[in-house]
Design a protein around this motif. Structure first.
Motif, PDB file in Angstrom:
ATOM      1  N   PHE A  22       0.828  -1.198   0.000  1.00 16.30           N
ATOM      2  CA  PHE A  22       0.000   0.000   0.000  1.00 16.30           C
ATOM      3  C   PHE A  22       0.866   1.254   0.000  1.00 16.30           C
ATOM      4  CE2 PHE A  22      -2.438   3.235   2.274  1.00 16.30           C
ATOM      5  CZ  PHE A  22      -3.613   3.227   1.550  1.00 16.30           C
ATOM      6  N   GLU A  23       1.845   1.262   0.900  1.00 12.63           N
ATOM      7  CA  GLU A  23       2.698   2.442   1.002  1.00 12.63           C
ATOM      8  C   GLU A  23       3.578   2.598  -0.228  1.00 12.63           C
ATOM      9  OE1 GLU A  23       2.592   4.862   3.060  1.00 12.63           O
ATOM     10  OE2 GLU A  23       0.970   3.930   4.183  1.00 12.63           O
ATOM     11  N   VAL A  24       4.057   1.460  -0.775  1.00 12.13           N
ATOM     12  CA  VAL A  24       4.917   1.534  -1.961  1.00 12.13           C
ATOM     13  C   VAL A  24       4.141   2.147  -3.118  1.00 12.13           C
ATOM     14  CG1 VAL A  24       6.090   0.149  -3.693  1.00 12.13           C
ATOM     15  CG2 VAL A  24       6.443  -0.347  -1.289  1.00 12.13           C
ATOM     16  N   VAL A  25       2.885   1.685  -3.278  1.00  9.44           N
ATOM     17  CA  VAL A  25       2.065   2.223  -4.363  1.00  9.44           C
ATOM     18  C   VAL A  25       1.798   3.701  -4.122  1.00  9.44           C
ATOM     19  CG1 VAL A  25      -0.205   2.102  -5.406  1.00  9.44           C
ATOM     20  CG2 VAL A  25       1.063   0.031  -5.003  1.00  9.44           C
ATOM     21  N   SER A  26       1.586   4.062  -2.858  1.00  7.11           N
ATOM     22  CA  SER A  26       1.338   5.478  -2.557  1.00  7.11           C
ATOM     23  C   SER A  26       2.526   6.330  -2.962  1.00  7.11           C
ATOM     24  CB  SER A  26       1.069   5.662  -1.069  1.00  7.11           C
ATOM     25  OG  SER A  26       0.101   4.778  -0.642  1.00  7.11           O
ATOM     26  N   ILE A  27       3.752   5.830  -2.627  1.00  6.67           N
ATOM     27  CA  ILE A  27       4.959   6.584  -2.967  1.00  6.67           C
ATOM     28  C   ILE A  27       5.078   6.715  -4.481  1.00  6.67           C
ATOM     29  CG2 ILE A  27       7.482   6.524  -2.917  1.00  6.67           C
ATOM     30  CD1 ILE A  27       6.471   7.234  -0.261  1.00  6.67           C
ATOM     31  N   LEU A  28       4.759   5.605  -5.175  1.00  3.16           N
ATOM     32  CA  LEU A  28       4.850   5.611  -6.642  1.00  3.16           C
ATOM     33  C   LEU A  28       3.911   6.668  -7.219  1.00  3.16           C
ATOM     34  CD1 LEU A  28       5.995   4.064  -9.132  1.00  3.16           C
ATOM     35  CD2 LEU A  28       3.851   2.821  -9.132  1.00  3.16           C
ATOM     36  N   LEU A  29       2.677   6.681  -6.708  1.00  2.00           N
ATOM     37  CA  LEU A  29       1.699   7.638  -7.224  1.00  2.00           C
ATOM     38  C   LEU A  29       2.118   9.065  -6.903  1.00  2.00           C
ATOM     39  CD1 LEU A  29      -1.672   5.876  -6.490  1.00  2.00           C
ATOM     40  CD2 LEU A  29      -0.560   6.190  -8.669  1.00  2.00           C
ATOM     41  N   LEU A  30       2.666   9.252  -5.699  1.00  2.00           N
ATOM     42  CA  LEU A  30       3.110  10.589  -5.314  1.00  2.00           C
ATOM     43  C   LEU A  30       4.201  11.068  -6.259  1.00  2.00           C
ATOM     44  CD1 LEU A  30       2.841  12.810  -3.194  1.00  2.00           C
ATOM     45  CD2 LEU A  30       4.724  11.730  -1.983  1.00  2.00           C
ATOM     46  N   ALA A  31       5.150  10.124  -6.558  1.00  2.00           N
ATOM     47  CA  ALA A  31       6.251  10.477  -7.464  1.00  2.00           C
ATOM     48  C   ALA A  31       5.690  10.847  -8.829  1.00  2.00           C
ATOM     49  CB  ALA A  31       7.225   9.314  -7.579  1.00  2.00           C
ATOM     50  N   ALA A  32       4.703  10.055  -9.298  1.00  2.00           N
ATOM     51  CA  ALA A  32       4.116  10.332 -10.610  1.00  2.00           C
ATOM     52  C   ALA A  32       3.465  11.707 -10.609  1.00  2.00           C
ATOM     53  CB  ALA A  32       3.091   9.254 -10.950  1.00  2.00           C
ATOM     54  N   MET A  33       2.781  12.035  -9.505  1.00  2.00           N
ATOM     55  CA  MET A  33       2.066  13.294  -9.421  1.00  2.00           C
ATOM     56  C   MET A  33       3.045  14.465  -9.452  1.00  2.00           C
ATOM     57  SD  MET A  33      -1.243  13.050  -7.196  1.00  2.00           S
ATOM     58  CE  MET A  33      -0.999  13.951  -5.706  1.00  2.00           C
ATOM     59  N   ILE A  34       4.138  14.316  -8.661  1.00  2.00           N
ATOM     60  CA  ILE A  34       5.128  15.390  -8.639  1.00  2.00           C
ATOM     61  C   ILE A  34       5.751  15.546 -10.018  1.00  2.00           C
ATOM     62  CG2 ILE A  34       7.351  16.071  -7.677  1.00  2.00           C
ATOM     63  CD1 ILE A  34       6.459  14.690  -5.085  1.00  2.00           C
ATOM     64  N   GLY A  35       5.996  14.408 -10.682  1.00  2.00           N
ATOM     65  CA  GLY A  35       6.546  14.447 -12.034  1.00  2.00           C
ATOM     66  C   GLY A  35       5.640  15.224 -12.970  1.00  2.00           C
ATOM     67  N   CYS A  36       4.320  14.938 -12.875  1.00  2.00           N
ATOM     68  CA  CYS A  36       3.355  15.645 -13.728  1.00  2.00           C
ATOM     69  C   CYS A  36       3.431  17.135 -13.494  1.00  2.00           C
ATOM     70  CB  CYS A  36       1.939  15.185 -13.425  1.00  2.00           C
ATOM     71  SG  CYS A  36       1.579  13.588 -14.077  1.00  2.00           S
TER      72      CYS A  36
ATOM     73  N   VAL B 176       5.874  18.883 -12.316  1.00  2.00           N
ATOM     74  CA  VAL B 176       7.133  19.448 -12.817  1.00  2.00           C
ATOM     75  C   VAL B 176       7.062  19.648 -14.326  1.00  2.00           C
ATOM     76  CG1 VAL B 176       9.565  18.936 -13.189  1.00  2.00           C
ATOM     77  CG2 VAL B 176       8.546  18.580 -10.945  1.00  2.00           C
ATOM     78  N   ILE B 177       6.473  18.657 -15.032  1.00  2.00           N
ATOM     79  CA  ILE B 177       6.381  18.777 -16.491  1.00  2.00           C
ATOM     80  C   ILE B 177       5.473  19.924 -16.876  1.00  2.00           C
ATOM     81  CG2 ILE B 177       5.503  17.626 -18.567  1.00  2.00           C
ATOM     82  CD1 ILE B 177       6.448  14.999 -17.312  1.00  2.00           C
ATOM     83  N   ALA B 178       4.357  20.044 -16.135  1.00  2.00           N
ATOM     84  CA  ALA B 178       3.358  21.036 -16.532  1.00  2.00           C
ATOM     85  C   ALA B 178       3.693  22.437 -16.064  1.00  2.00           C
ATOM     86  CB  ALA B 178       1.998  20.631 -15.987  1.00  2.00           C
ATOM     87  N   MET B 179       4.679  22.545 -15.155  1.00  2.00           N
ATOM     88  CA  MET B 179       4.937  23.836 -14.530  1.00  2.00           C
ATOM     89  C   MET B 179       5.544  24.826 -15.531  1.00  2.00           C
ATOM     90  SD  MET B 179       6.462  24.165 -10.754  1.00  2.00           S
ATOM     91  CE  MET B 179       8.063  23.586 -11.249  1.00  2.00           C
ATOM     92  N   LYS B 180       5.126  26.068 -15.409  1.00  2.00           N
ATOM     93  CA  LYS B 180       5.705  27.119 -16.250  1.00  2.00           C
ATOM     94  C   LYS B 180       7.049  27.531 -15.667  1.00  2.00           C
ATOM     95  CE  LYS B 180       1.839  29.610 -18.086  1.00  2.00           C
ATOM     96  NZ  LYS B 180       0.913  30.628 -17.651  1.00  2.00           N
ATOM     97  N   VAL B 181       8.056  27.579 -16.503  1.00  2.00           N
ATOM     98  CA  VAL B 181       9.360  28.035 -16.028  1.00  2.00           C
ATOM     99  C   VAL B 181       9.411  29.542 -16.163  1.00  2.00           C
ATOM    100  CG1 VAL B 181      11.832  27.819 -16.317  1.00  2.00           C
ATOM    101  CG2 VAL B 181      10.352  25.880 -16.802  1.00  2.00           C
ATOM    102  N   LYS B 182       9.737  30.192 -15.052  1.00  2.00           N
ATOM    103  CA  LYS B 182       9.809  31.652 -15.096  1.00  2.00           C
ATOM    104  C   LYS B 182      11.186  32.058 -15.607  1.00  2.00           C
ATOM    105  CE  LYS B 182       6.446  32.973 -11.683  1.00  2.00           C
ATOM    106  NZ  LYS B 182       6.263  33.090 -10.235  1.00  2.00           N
ATOM    107  N   HIS B 183      11.184  32.775 -16.731  1.00  2.00           N
ATOM    108  CA  HIS B 183      12.467  33.218 -17.275  1.00  2.00           C
ATOM    109  C   HIS B 183      12.881  34.517 -16.614  1.00  2.00           C
ATOM    110  CE1 HIS B 183      12.838  30.187 -20.301  1.00  2.00           C
ATOM    111  NE2 HIS B 183      11.576  30.358 -20.615  1.00  2.00           N
ATOM    112  N   ASN B 184      14.032  34.474 -16.019  1.00  2.00           N
ATOM    113  CA  ASN B 184      14.529  35.701 -15.405  1.00  2.00           C
ATOM    114  C   ASN B 184      15.530  36.348 -16.343  1.00  2.00           C
ATOM    115  OD1 ASN B 184      13.049  35.863 -13.126  1.00  2.00           O
ATOM    116  ND2 ASN B 184      14.504  34.702 -11.874  1.00  2.00           N
TER     117      ASN B 184
END
Lengths: 172, 358, 158
Positions: free
Chosen positions: A146-160, A162-170
């Motif tokens: 249960f916990e392993v799957v939770s970690i996997l899903l959390l990682a996937a969510m964070i990955g999503c 990061v991919i979708a995030m707008k990079v602020k150009h300074n």
């Protein structure tokens, strides 16, 4: 043959028919819809077996989640409304053979297993039992998966994110 | 006074005394089906009339008032008109899916009806995972919309379907979380248990502020899930003509239209069951005399009264608020409703564990 | 501070939504506010808005006198040629010729009720009436003569 058996065969025929249509149709969206019907059929089979929790989870995960995702990705594909070309003859022959072989293999296995007829007591599992088992740390507890799957899903969510995030150009 | 209580048992016993069990079961299926369809037709007629009246009065108009007293037969006349109209299928459409989609939407609406308790002992199927079943099956309704939008072979329809899909998928989360916060209190998923746990007061009163917050979130989320204004982006008439049902006409359009109102009824029934005790009369703690007086009102009247009250609330929203843009819609869900409902769930759990509720 | 802004946001949103709901709720409970006119039924008691514009009329007083000097300002102001003014020359008692109106032609079928002629009139001779039941069976009936037969210019208006 009582009503229950008849219902079982109706559901089984529905699942298989929808499954066959899903792989033989040449329109991709229809294929997804047949897959959906096949999965709903499986859920209704679970309902027939009176394991409502599994049936509801089947609907939530497969029908409400995965098939909707598949449909969305079809919507976003180019030329997804066109009919796909007919499959090559060689390919269909080989795939039919593969299906036949797979069917023979599983059929053989199932036949050798020899199911025991057990006195059918009402098979009822409380949802709270499922929850307790899911989080129990005893021998047959599922807390680790249960916990392993939770970690996997959390990682996937964070990955999503990061991919979708707008990079602020300074600039400057 | 007439009440639905116990009718089911009488029918069940009578059927089992006179026929074989299989035949009795089949007869019950048919009876339930006919009853559900009759309820749908009545609800469709009644709610459309109610919506038009409420809309009119809120916009300082009169609303339908020509056909029958107070225009009550207006919707019947409209239905007759819709039945007579030609059901057109566009040339480039995927004809099979195009014709299937309205029926899918209706069948899903019918399936959700199963575990709802309309009165004491009047429930089609007392399933032990009632609430989970509700949220599972209600996620199916998006399929019909997606199917209709795709099969119409029309850009408006496709855009409407995609918006509706994104909307339903995201708002299901906060609706689910607010439902769970009540489940945390009762410790059971069965609709019947949830209603019985409100014997000494409804959850919205017993659960303090967290229950109220989760009720507000629930109402917002289900308004979005049923694609109603201010969340009616899927059929925003100023942008997408009619969204996913642009190409539908005649009876097939009527089915979509009916399904919208059926879905409103169902979500309001769920809300009434979870937060206002379903058919449970208004009970206050140990005020025995007061509780007895309240018990004299039949349970079916309590249920329908609460449900119609919630439906009125949703109609009130529709005729007050302006439509959201798609980015505002997603912001509202992901930046406001979801974090708040998660935080609220934690609060609710603390209240449940500490036993702070009444 | 982030949390403070967040809570302020939510509070402001809820408050503004409730304000809106109070307004519609007020209308829902106060049926006297309803402004719908059930027109053919209440023809006798019909209440039209004050500034409703139905057609152009010329006001005549009890002596069958009007205030139109025939200056053609309305004809010039009209964007779509609705008004045509035909003048004549009266002989005053002193024997002088004086310009006066012969026929004020008004084409109702061309009029858009824009009110420009009324604004242009220097003597307030014409005004907008509230009559709106204009349908007739013959188009020629829509071409009207606004000054009454035998009417003349009121004294003292130049």
């Amino acid at each position: 043959m009582n009503a229950s058996v008849i219902i079982f065969y109706i559901i089984a025929a529905f699942i298989l028919g929808a499954g066959i249509l899903a792989v033989t149709t040449r329109k991709i969206f229809r294929s997804a819809i047949w897959l959906l019907f096949s999965l709903i059929g499986i859920a209704s089979l679970y309902f027939w077996m009176q394991v409502e929790f599994v049936a509801a989870v089947q609907i939530v995960v497969y029908v409400g989640g995965i098939v909707v995702l598949i449909i969305f990705s079809i919507f976003l594909t180019q030329k997804s409304g066109d009919e796909m070309p007919k499959p090559l003859k060689n390919r269909s022959i080989f795939s039919a053979l593969a299906v036949l072989f797979g069917f023979a293999f599983t059929f053989n296995l199932i036949k050798q297993y020899g199911f025991k007829q057990i006195e059918s007591t009402p098979f009822e599992v409380k949802v709270s039992d499922i929850g307790n088992q899911m989080l129990s740390t005893t021998e047959h507890g599922f807390v680790l998966p249960f916990e392993v799957v939770s970690i996997l899903l959390l990682a996937a969510m964070i990955g999503c994110i990061v991919i979708a995030m707008k990079v602020k150009h300074n600039e400057q | 006074m007439f009440s639905l209580e116990g009718i089911t048992n009488t029918v069940h016993e009578w059927l089992n005394n006179h026929f074989s069990p299989t035949l009795a079961l089949l007869t019950e299926f048919v009876l339930v089906g006919v009853a559900a369809i009759a309820l749908f037709a009545l609800l469709g007629l009644g709610l459309v009339w109610m919506e038009r009246k409420v809309a009119a009065v809120m916009q300082i108009r009169l609303g339908p008032n020509r056909v029958g007293p107070k225009g009550i037969f207006q919707t019947t006349a409209d239905t007759l008109k819709l039945i007579m109209k030609e059901g057109l299928t566009p040339d480039g459409a995927d004809k099979f899916l195009f014709n299937l989609a309205p029926y899918i939407v209706m069948i899903v609406a019918m399936l959700i009806l199963a575990p709802i308790a309309f009165a004491k002992n009047f429930q089609i199927w007392d399933i032990n995972i009632g609430v989970l079943y509700l949220s599972a099956v209600s996620s199916l309704s998006v399929i019909g919309v997606l199917m209709a939008g795709w099969a119409s072979n029309n850009k408006y329809s496709l855009l409407g379907a995609m918006r509706s899909g994104a909307q339903i998928v995201s708002y299901e989360l906060s609706a689910g979380l607010s439902v769970i916060s009540i489940v945390v209190m009762t410790g059971s998923l069965s609709i019947n248990d949830i209603i019985l746990s409100q014997q000494n007061g409804w959850w919205i009163f017993k659960g303090h502020i967290p229950a109220f917050i989760s009720f507000v979130i629930f109402i917002i989320a289900v308004t979005a899930e049923t694609n109603r204004a201010p969340f009616d982006l899927a059929e925003a008439e100023s942008e997408l003509t009619a969204g996913f049902h642009t190409e539908y006409s005649g009876m097939k359009f009527a089915l979509f239209f009916l399904a919208e109102y059926i879905n409103i009824f169902i979500v309001c029934a769920i809300g009434a069951t979870l937060f206002f005790g379903g058919w449970m009369p208004l009970h206050i703690g140990h005020w025995e005399g007061f509780n007895h007086v309240m018990d004299y009102i039949p349970s079916s009247i309590w249920f329908f009264g609460k449900t119609i009250g919630l439906i009125f609330l949703i109609m009130w929203f529709r005729w007050t608020f302006p439509r959201l843009r798609i980015d505002q819609l997603l912001n509202l869900e992901w930046k406001y409703l979801l974090p708040i409902s998660m935080f609220n769930l934690i609060l609710m759990t603390i209240v449940a564990i500490m036993g702070w509720h009444f | 501070m982030f949390i403070k802004d967040y809570i302020k946001d939510v509070y402001g949103a809820v408050k503004s939504l409730l304000t809106g709901m109070r307004m519609t709720g007020y209308y829902f409970t106060h049926h006297k506010e309803i402004i719908t006119e059930q027109y053919p039924d209440n023809r006798a008691t019909l209440h039209l808005a004050e500034r409703f514009r139905g057609e152009v009329v010329m006001s005549h007083d009890e002596n069958n006198e009007h205030a139109c000097t025939g200056c053609s300002a309305c004809e010039i102001a009209c964007p779509n040629g609705t008004i045509k003014i035909i003048n004549k020359f009266d002989i005053t008692p002193e024997g002088k010729k004086k310009k006066a109106i012969d026929t004020f032609v008004y084409h109702l079928e061309l009029c858009t009720m824009c009110n420009l002629c009324v604004q242009a009139c220097p003597t307030d001779a014409i005004k907008m009436a509230q009559n709106f039941e204009h349908s007739v069976y013959d188009r020629s009936k829509l071409t009207k003569k606004l000054n009454k037969d035998g009417s003349k210019l009121r004294e003292g208006i130049e």
